[in-house]
Design a protein around this motif. Structure first.
Motif, short mmCIF file in Angstrom:
data_model
loop_
_atom_site.label_atom_id
_atom_site.label_comp_id
_atom_site.label_asym_id
_atom_site.label_seq_id
_atom_site.Cartn_x
_atom_site.Cartn_y
_atom_site.Cartn_z
N LEU A 279 0.83 -1.21 0.00
CA LEU A 279 0.00 0.00 0.00
C LEU A 279 0.87 1.26 0.00
O LEU A 279 0.43 2.32 -0.45
CB LEU A 279 -0.92 0.01 1.22
N ALA B 130 -4.11 -9.12 10.29
CA ALA B 130 -4.46 -9.57 11.65
C ALA B 130 -5.51 -8.69 12.30
O ALA B 130 -5.85 -8.88 13.46
CB ALA B 130 -3.20 -9.58 12.51
N ASP C 197 0.92 2.00 7.57
CA ASP C 197 2.11 2.24 6.74
C ASP C 197 1.77 3.21 5.61
O ASP C 197 2.55 4.13 5.30
CB ASP C 197 2.62 0.93 6.13
N GLY D 242 -10.24 -9.10 12.71
CA GLY D 242 -9.54 -10.22 13.31
C GLY D 242 -8.41 -10.71 12.43
O GLY D 242 -8.12 -10.14 11.38
N PRO E 56 1.67 -7.76 12.86
CA PRO E 56 1.37 -8.91 12.00
C PRO E 56 0.46 -8.52 10.83
O PRO E 56 -0.41 -7.66 10.99
CB PRO E 56 0.65 -9.89 12.93
N VAL E 57 0.71 -9.16 9.68
CA VAL E 57 -0.05 -8.85 8.47
C VAL E 57 -1.42 -9.55 8.51
O VAL E 57 -1.53 -10.68 8.99
CB VAL E 57 0.75 -9.31 7.22
N LEU F 75 -5.11 -5.44 12.79
CA LEU F 75 -4.44 -4.37 13.55
C LEU F 75 -4.10 -3.17 12.67
O LEU F 75 -3.47 -2.21 13.15
CB LEU F 75 -3.16 -4.93 14.20
N ILE G 109 10.39 -0.94 5.16
CA ILE G 109 9.38 -1.15 6.22
C ILE G 109 9.81 -2.34 7.07
O ILE G 109 9.99 -3.45 6.55
CB ILE G 109 7.99 -1.43 5.61
P1 ATP Z 1 -7.44 -3.82 8.11
O1 ATP Z 1 -6.87 -2.44 7.95
O2 ATP Z 1 -8.42 -4.18 7.03
O3 ATP Z 1 -7.86 -4.17 9.49
P2 ATP Z 1 -5.41 -5.80 8.53
O4 ATP Z 1 -4.77 -5.13 9.67
O5 ATP Z 1 -6.25 -6.98 8.85
O6 ATP Z 1 -6.24 -4.77 7.70
P3 ATP Z 1 -3.05 -5.57 6.95
O7 ATP Z 1 -1.88 -6.05 7.73
O8 ATP Z 1 -3.19 -4.13 6.77
O9 ATP Z 1 -4.36 -6.25 7.50
O10 ATP Z 1 -2.95 -6.33 5.50
C1 ATP Z 1 -4.03 -6.51 4.66
C2 ATP Z 1 -3.52 -6.87 3.27
O11 ATP Z 1 -2.82 -5.74 2.75
C3 ATP Z 1 -2.54 -8.04 3.24
O12 ATP Z 1 -3.07 -9.01 2.41
C4 ATP Z 1 -1.25 -7.49 2.68
O13 ATP Z 1 -0.69 -8.30 1.68
C5 ATP Z 1 -1.63 -6.15 2.07
N1 ATP Z 1 -0.61 -5.09 2.35
C6 ATP Z 1 -0.22 -4.15 1.50
N2 ATP Z 1 0.69 -3.34 2.05
C7 ATP Z 1 0.90 -3.77 3.30
C8 ATP Z 1 1.74 -3.34 4.36
N3 ATP Z 1 2.56 -2.27 4.25
N4 ATP Z 1 1.68 -4.02 5.52
C9 ATP Z 1 0.85 -5.07 5.65
N5 ATP Z 1 0.06 -5.54 4.67
C10 ATP Z 1 0.06 -4.90 3.50
#
Ligand code: ATP
Length: 330
Positions: A82, A112, A120, A286, A109-110, A114, A104
């Motif tokens: 992103l 998750a 980012d 979640g 955690p990705v 959070l 970065i």
């Molecule tokens: P949300 O904001 O919907 O709660 P999340 O916290 O559950 O999201 P993220 O970690 O933001 O999830 O990641 C969601 C998706 O975005 C992942 O599939 C990942 O591949 C993509 N993504 C793109 N850029 C990033 C980044 N800088 N960090 C984490 N994920 C990223």
């Protein structure tokens, strides 16, 4: 080039009420969102140049990516970050070209719940806008950055202004909502959960509530949260009572759907309760579950117990009073 080391904080939702799917593809929400001390670290090194003066190319792929900036991030595929898209949108908006690098270091955690990717992206928008301004380029006001950020994800505007906030509408109607710092334990997932998949499961599961019913329910929750906050600000609520009131209001409409997809969350929640949490809740879509604890020592003790039981538990605090998400590291 000037290297800036920035923190992009994670968030949890103390409340997340979700209304029926709208024709525009969004669900209306009412949420109380708080940033955490836990955060990704970004090393940002940017130069900005009026278009045509960069190393060759014109602005690449119109807002899809800033092709002159190398973005590295373990756990996210190259070209899908992103942050790439955030910097691409800045190029398209400003007509200036960005070059340099963003490294970065993921601590969040990705996928998750959070908000790591959104945070980012918001940090990159702020850093890029600051670099543009310093170089004499166009000045992008916060509200415009929020509009650009919303194109990347509904949570991005929250991370631009940060501090504890109440979010309504599609998540873009933000209102500052200060709360005292809370001690939390996060039980981090082993699974990834896609936000879109959880919302789809939610749509299939829930009895359809009418738009008007949701508006009334969300308004009731909004008033209840404001009442607690007002009592706290006026000094009529001690720390313990405040925590209990927050614990009583904590709710996440998406949790049932997510638990159906990741049944292990039920066990994690139970173990957090057994470890002494005043309230336990899923964050966002979640599958991270968090517990609110009376103080940091109690949280640390609980995290140790949870780790001994095989969980990935992390102690953190909310940064609920801070108004600045982009905290420069020394
Ligand atoms: P949300 O904001 O919907 O709660 P999340 O916290 O559950 O999201 P993220 O970690 O933001 O999830 O990641 C969601 C998706 O975005 C992942 O599939 C990942 O591949 C993509 N993504 C793109 N850029 C990033 C980044 N800088 N960090 C984490 N994920 C990223």
């Amino acid at each position: 080039m000037n290297i800036r080391r920035l923190i992009a904080p994670a968030k949890v939702n103390l409340a997340l009420l979700v209304g029926p799917l709208q024709p525009d593809g969004y669900h209306p929400i009412m949420s109380v969102m708080v940033p955490l001390e836990l955060g990704d670290e970004l090393e940002v090194e940017l130069v900005v140049l009026p278009t045509g003066r960069g190393r060759g190319a014109e602005i690449g792929r119109r807002g899809e990516r800033a092709v002159g900036v190398s973005v590295t991030c373990a756990g996210v595929a190259d070209g899908e970050n992103l942050v790439d898209r955030a910097l691409g949108l800045l190029e398209e908006e400003s007509g200036w070209r960005l070059e340099g690098s963003v490294a970065i270091h993921k601590r969040i955690p990705v996928a998750a719940g959070l908000g790591g990717g959104s945070s980012d992206a918001a940090t990159a928008l702020r850093a890029g806008a600051a670099a543009l301004e310093t170089a004499g380029g166009p000045v992008l006001e916060l509200h415009r950055l929020a509009e650009l950020g919303f194109k990347l994800g509904a949570d991005v505007p929250f991370f631009l202004t940060c501090g504890s906030q109440m979010a309504c509408g599609r998540g873009e109607q933000l209102e500052s909502f200060p709360l005292p710092p809370l001690s939390l334990v996060l039980v981090l997932p082993k699974e990834l959960l896609s936000t879109g998949a959880v919302y789809s499961e939610y749509d299939e599961m829930v009895e359809i509530e009418s738009g008007a019913e949701f508006v009334a329910r969300a308004e009731g929750a909004r008033v209840a949260w404001h009442r607690v906050q007002t009592e706290w600000i006026e000094g009529n609520l001690g720390e313990e009572d405040l925590l209990l009131r927050v614990a009583a209001l904590a709710a996440n409409d998406l949790e049932q759907a997510a638990v159906r997809m990741v049944p292990a969350m039920g066990r994690r929640r139970k173990d957090l309760e057994d470890a002494g949490a005043l309230a336990t809740l899923m964050s966002g879509s979640g599958p991270t579950i968090f517990g609110i604890f009376p103080n940091h020592a109690a949280a640390a003790q609980a995290a140790a117990e949870l780790i001994a039981r095989g969980h990935r538990a992390v102690v953190t605090r909310t940064r609920a009073l801070s108004a600045n998400p982009t905290v420069a590291l020394p």
